[in-house]
Design a protein around this motif. Structure first.
Motif, PDB file in Angstrom:
ATOM      1  N   SER A   1       0.825  -1.207   0.000  1.00  0.00           N
ATOM      2  CA  SER A   1       0.000   0.000   0.000  1.00  0.00           C
ATOM      3  C   SER A   1       0.861   1.261   0.000  1.00  0.00           C
ATOM      4  O   SER A   1       0.364   2.347  -0.238  1.00  0.00           O
ATOM      5  CB  SER A   1      -0.937   0.015   1.209  1.00  0.00           C
ATOM      6  N   ALA A   2       2.158   1.099   0.253  1.00  0.00           N
ATOM      7  CA  ALA A   2       3.116   2.208   0.214  1.00  0.00           C
ATOM      8  C   ALA A   2       4.490   1.655  -0.139  1.00  0.00           C
ATOM      9  O   ALA A   2       4.841   0.540   0.263  1.00  0.00           O
ATOM     10  CB  ALA A   2       3.171   2.918   1.556  1.00  0.00           C
ATOM     11  N   ILE A   3       5.246   2.416  -0.871  1.00  0.00           N
ATOM     12  CA  ILE A   3       6.589   1.973  -1.272  1.00  0.00           C
ATOM     13  C   ILE A   3       7.472   1.771  -0.038  1.00  0.00           C
ATOM     14  O   ILE A   3       8.330   0.892  -0.019  1.00  0.00           O
ATOM     15  CB  ILE A   3       7.203   2.978  -2.260  1.00  0.00           C
ATOM     16  N   GLU A   4       7.238   2.565   1.001  1.00  0.00           N
ATOM     17  CA  GLU A   4       8.034   2.471   2.222  1.00  0.00           C
ATOM     18  C   GLU A   4       7.899   1.115   2.919  1.00  0.00           C
ATOM     19  O   GLU A   4       8.712   0.772   3.766  1.00  0.00           O
ATOM     20  CB  GLU A   4       7.655   3.601   3.187  1.00  0.00           C
ATOM     21  N   GLN A   5       6.876   0.337   2.577  1.00  0.00           N
ATOM     22  CA  GLN A   5       6.720  -1.000   3.159  1.00  0.00           C
ATOM     23  C   GLN A   5       7.867  -1.929   2.775  1.00  0.00           C
ATOM     24  O   GLN A   5       8.070  -2.946   3.433  1.00  0.00           O
ATOM     25  CB  GLN A   5       5.405  -1.623   2.704  1.00  0.00           C
ATOM     26  N   LEU A   6       8.607  -1.570   1.731  1.00  0.00           N
ATOM     27  CA  LEU A   6       9.757  -2.395   1.347  1.00  0.00           C
ATOM     28  C   LEU A   6      10.759  -2.518   2.495  1.00  0.00           C
ATOM     29  O   LEU A   6      11.485  -3.503   2.589  1.00  0.00           O
ATOM     30  CB  LEU A   6      10.451  -1.794   0.120  1.00  0.00           C
ATOM     31  N   LYS A   7      10.783  -1.522   3.396  1.00  0.00           N
ATOM     32  CA  LYS A   7      11.708  -1.533   4.526  1.00  0.00           C
ATOM     33  C   LYS A   7      11.425  -2.685   5.486  1.00  0.00           C
ATOM     34  O   LYS A   7      12.288  -3.054   6.283  1.00  0.00           O
ATOM     35  CB  LYS A   7      11.627  -0.210   5.292  1.00  0.00           C
ATOM     36  N   GLU A   8      10.244  -3.256   5.413  1.00  0.00           N
ATOM     37  CA  GLU A   8       9.884  -4.374   6.288  1.00  0.00           C
ATOM     38  C   GLU A   8      10.533  -5.680   5.834  1.00  0.00           C
ATOM     39  O   GLU A   8      10.537  -6.655   6.577  1.00  0.00           O
ATOM     40  CB  GLU A   8       8.365  -4.527   6.327  1.00  0.00           C
ATOM     41  N   ILE A   9      11.059  -5.705   4.639  1.00  0.00           N
ATOM     42  CA  ILE A   9      11.683  -6.917   4.097  1.00  0.00           C
ATOM     43  C   ILE A   9      13.130  -6.973   4.587  1.00  0.00           C
ATOM     44  O   ILE A   9      13.867  -6.001   4.463  1.00  0.00           O
ATOM     45  CB  ILE A   9      11.634  -6.912   2.553  1.00  0.00           C
ATOM     46  N   PRO A  10      13.545  -8.103   5.181  1.00  0.00           N
ATOM     47  CA  PRO A  10      14.925  -8.220   5.653  1.00  0.00           C
ATOM     48  C   PRO A  10      15.927  -7.977   4.518  1.00  0.00           C
ATOM     49  O   PRO A  10      15.768  -8.486   3.409  1.00  0.00           O
ATOM     50  CB  PRO A  10      15.010  -9.670   6.152  1.00  0.00           C
ATOM     51  N   GLY A  11      16.927  -7.158   4.803  1.00  0.00           N
ATOM     52  CA  GLY A  11      17.961  -6.850   3.815  1.00  0.00           C
ATOM     53  C   GLY A  11      17.683  -5.597   2.999  1.00  0.00           C
ATOM     54  O   GLY A  11      18.518  -5.166   2.218  1.00  0.00           O
ATOM     55  N   ILE A  12      16.503  -5.021   3.165  1.00  0.00           N
ATOM     56  CA  ILE A  12      16.165  -3.793   2.451  1.00  0.00           C
ATOM     57  C   ILE A  12      15.950  -2.698   3.490  1.00  0.00           C
ATOM     58  O   ILE A  12      15.011  -2.765   4.275  1.00  0.00           O
ATOM     59  CB  ILE A  12      14.911  -3.968   1.569  1.00  0.00           C
ATOM     60  N   GLY A  13      16.855  -1.736   3.494  1.00  0.00           N
ATOM     61  CA  GLY A  13      16.799  -0.672   4.485  1.00  0.00           C
ATOM     62  C   GLY A  13      16.347   0.659   3.899  1.00  0.00           C
ATOM     63  O   GLY A  13      16.005   0.763   2.713  1.00  0.00           O
ATOM     64  N   ASN A  14      16.380   1.651   4.744  1.00  0.00           N
ATOM     65  CA  ASN A  14      15.933   2.988   4.377  1.00  0.00           C
ATOM     66  C   ASN A  14      16.724   3.553   3.196  1.00  0.00           C
ATOM     67  O   ASN A  14      16.148   4.120   2.268  1.00  0.00           O
ATOM     68  CB  ASN A  14      16.047   3.918   5.589  1.00  0.00           C
ATOM     69  N   ALA A  15      18.036   3.402   3.220  1.00  0.00           N
ATOM     70  CA  ALA A  15      18.877   3.963   2.155  1.00  0.00           C
ATOM     71  C   ALA A  15      18.550   3.336   0.803  1.00  0.00           C
ATOM     72  O   ALA A  15      18.494   4.035  -0.217  1.00  0.00           O
ATOM     73  CB  ALA A  15      20.351   3.763   2.487  1.00  0.00           C
ATOM     74  N   LEU A  16      18.326   2.054   0.793  1.00  0.00           N
ATOM     75  CA  LEU A  16      18.006   1.355  -0.451  1.00  0.00           C
ATOM     76  C   LEU A  16      16.655   1.797  -1.013  1.00  0.00           C
ATOM     77  O   LEU A  16      16.500   2.007  -2.211  1.00  0.00           O
ATOM     78  CB  LEU A  16      18.012  -0.155  -0.204  1.00  0.00           C
ATOM     79  N   VAL A  17      15.689   1.980  -0.142  1.00  0.00           N
ATOM     80  CA  VAL A  17      14.368   2.441  -0.573  1.00  0.00           C
ATOM     81  C   VAL A  17      14.469   3.870  -1.102  1.00  0.00           C
ATOM     82  O   VAL A  17      13.950   4.191  -2.179  1.00  0.00           O
ATOM     83  CB  VAL A  17      13.338   2.338   0.573  1.00  0.00           C
ATOM     84  N   GLU A  18      15.157   4.746  -0.373  1.00  0.00           N
ATOM     85  CA  GLU A  18      15.301   6.146  -0.797  1.00  0.00           C
ATOM     86  C   GLU A  18      16.009   6.248  -2.148  1.00  0.00           C
ATOM     87  O   GLU A  18      15.637   7.055  -2.987  1.00  0.00           O
ATOM     88  CB  GLU A  18      16.092   6.937   0.254  1.00  0.00           C
ATOM     89  N   ARG A  19      17.020   5.424  -2.362  1.00  0.00           N
ATOM     90  CA  ARG A  19      17.772   5.437  -3.617  1.00  0.00           C
ATOM     91  C   ARG A  19      16.905   5.050  -4.808  1.00  0.00           C
ATOM     92  O   ARG A  19      17.153   5.462  -5.931  1.00  0.00           O
ATOM     93  CB  ARG A  19      18.944   4.460  -3.489  1.00  0.00           C
ATOM     94  N   ASN A  20      15.876   4.267  -4.570  1.00  0.00           N
ATOM     95  CA  ASN A  20      15.054   3.752  -5.663  1.00  0.00           C
ATOM     96  C   ASN A  20      13.656   4.380  -5.747  1.00  0.00           C
ATOM     97  O   ASN A  20      12.854   3.956  -6.568  1.00  0.00           O
ATOM     98  CB  ASN A  20      14.920   2.226  -5.518  1.00  0.00           C
ATOM     99  N   LEU A  21      13.358   5.367  -4.943  1.00  0.00           N
ATOM    100  CA  LEU A  21      12.013   5.948  -4.936  1.00  0.00           C
ATOM    101  C   LEU A  21      11.569   6.426  -6.315  1.00  0.00           C
ATOM    102  O   LEU A  21      10.423   6.230  -6.701  1.00  0.00           O
ATOM    103  CB  LEU A  21      11.938   7.113  -3.940  1.00  0.00           C
ATOM    104  N   ALA A  22      12.466   7.049  -7.065  1.00  0.00           N
ATOM    105  CA  ALA A  22      12.096   7.578  -8.379  1.00  0.00           C
ATOM    106  C   ALA A  22      11.849   6.467  -9.400  1.00  0.00           C
ATOM    107  O   ALA A  22      11.195   6.680 -10.423  1.00  0.00           O
ATOM    108  CB  ALA A  22      13.185   8.506  -8.898  1.00  0.00           C
ATOM    109  N   ARG A  23      12.350   5.266  -9.123  1.00  0.00           N
ATOM    110  CA  ARG A  23      12.201   4.156 -10.069  1.00  0.00           C
ATOM    111  C   ARG A  23      10.967   3.315  -9.804  1.00  0.00           C
ATOM    112  O   ARG A  23      10.636   2.437 -10.592  1.00  0.00           O
ATOM    113  CB  ARG A  23      13.433   3.251  -9.950  1.00  0.00           C
ATOM    114  N   LEU A  24      10.310   3.552  -8.671  1.00  0.00           N
ATOM    115  CA  LEU A  24       9.251   2.653  -8.226  1.00  0.00           C
ATOM    116  C   LEU A  24       7.886   3.319  -8.219  1.00  0.00           C
ATOM    117  O   LEU A  24       7.761   4.518  -8.067  1.00  0.00           O
ATOM    118  CB  LEU A  24       9.558   2.136  -6.824  1.00  0.00           C
ATOM    119  N   LYS A  25       6.889   2.486  -8.378  1.00  0.00           N
ATOM    120  CA  LYS A  25       5.487   2.899  -8.186  1.00  0.00           C
ATOM    121  C   LYS A  25       4.749   1.698  -7.623  1.00  0.00           C
ATOM    122  O   LYS A  25       5.245   0.580  -7.627  1.00  0.00           O
ATOM    123  CB  LYS A  25       4.861   3.361  -9.508  1.00  0.00           C
ATOM    124  N   LEU A  26       3.552   1.969  -7.127  1.00  0.00           N
ATOM    125  CA  LEU A  26       2.737   0.875  -6.585  1.00  0.00           C
ATOM    126  C   LEU A  26       2.087   0.172  -7.737  1.00  0.00           C
ATOM    127  O   LEU A  26       2.070  -0.821  -8.111  1.00  0.00           O
ATOM    128  CB  LEU A  26       1.654   1.402  -5.646  1.00  0.00           C
TER     129      LEU A  26
END
Length: 107
Positions: free
Chosen positions: A82-107
């Protein structure tokens, strides 16, 4: 002598001013281009709710096939994001990785 000195000074100032203003214009161009790139959404964004592991790995920076498969497994287990930030809940995917890819992602 005064007239030639004045003429040399005038030419020096005119050339210096021209070089200064062209340098300013060149310095402003990259920031304008960057602002345009940031404000326009990229076409071809990857949907984290529909992409395969291979598509996620190919389109995301810092995500290999193993982490991409973890994203797909999480989606299959818990349902669509329901939000791209939910990716942070997956082990091995942290805040920096999500922030780096925000422009590449959509729901």
């Amino acid at each position: 002598m005064v007239k030639s000195t004045f003429r040399a000074l005038w030419i020096t100032l005119a050339l210096g001013g021209a070089l200064y203003t062209s340098g300013l214009a060149a310095a402003e161009s990259p920031s304008e281009t960057q602002a345009t790139q940031v404000s326009t959404p990229q076409e071809g964004q990857i949907s984290i709710n529909q992409a395969t592991a291979e598509q996620l790995a190919a389109g995301m920076n810092g995500i290999g096939l193993k982490k991409a498969q973890a994203i797909v497994n999480y989606r299959e287990q818990y349902g669509p994001f329901s939000a791209i930030e939910q990716l942070k809940e997956i082990p091995g995917i942290g805040n920096a990785l999500v922030e780096r890819n925000l422009a590449r992602l959509k729901l």
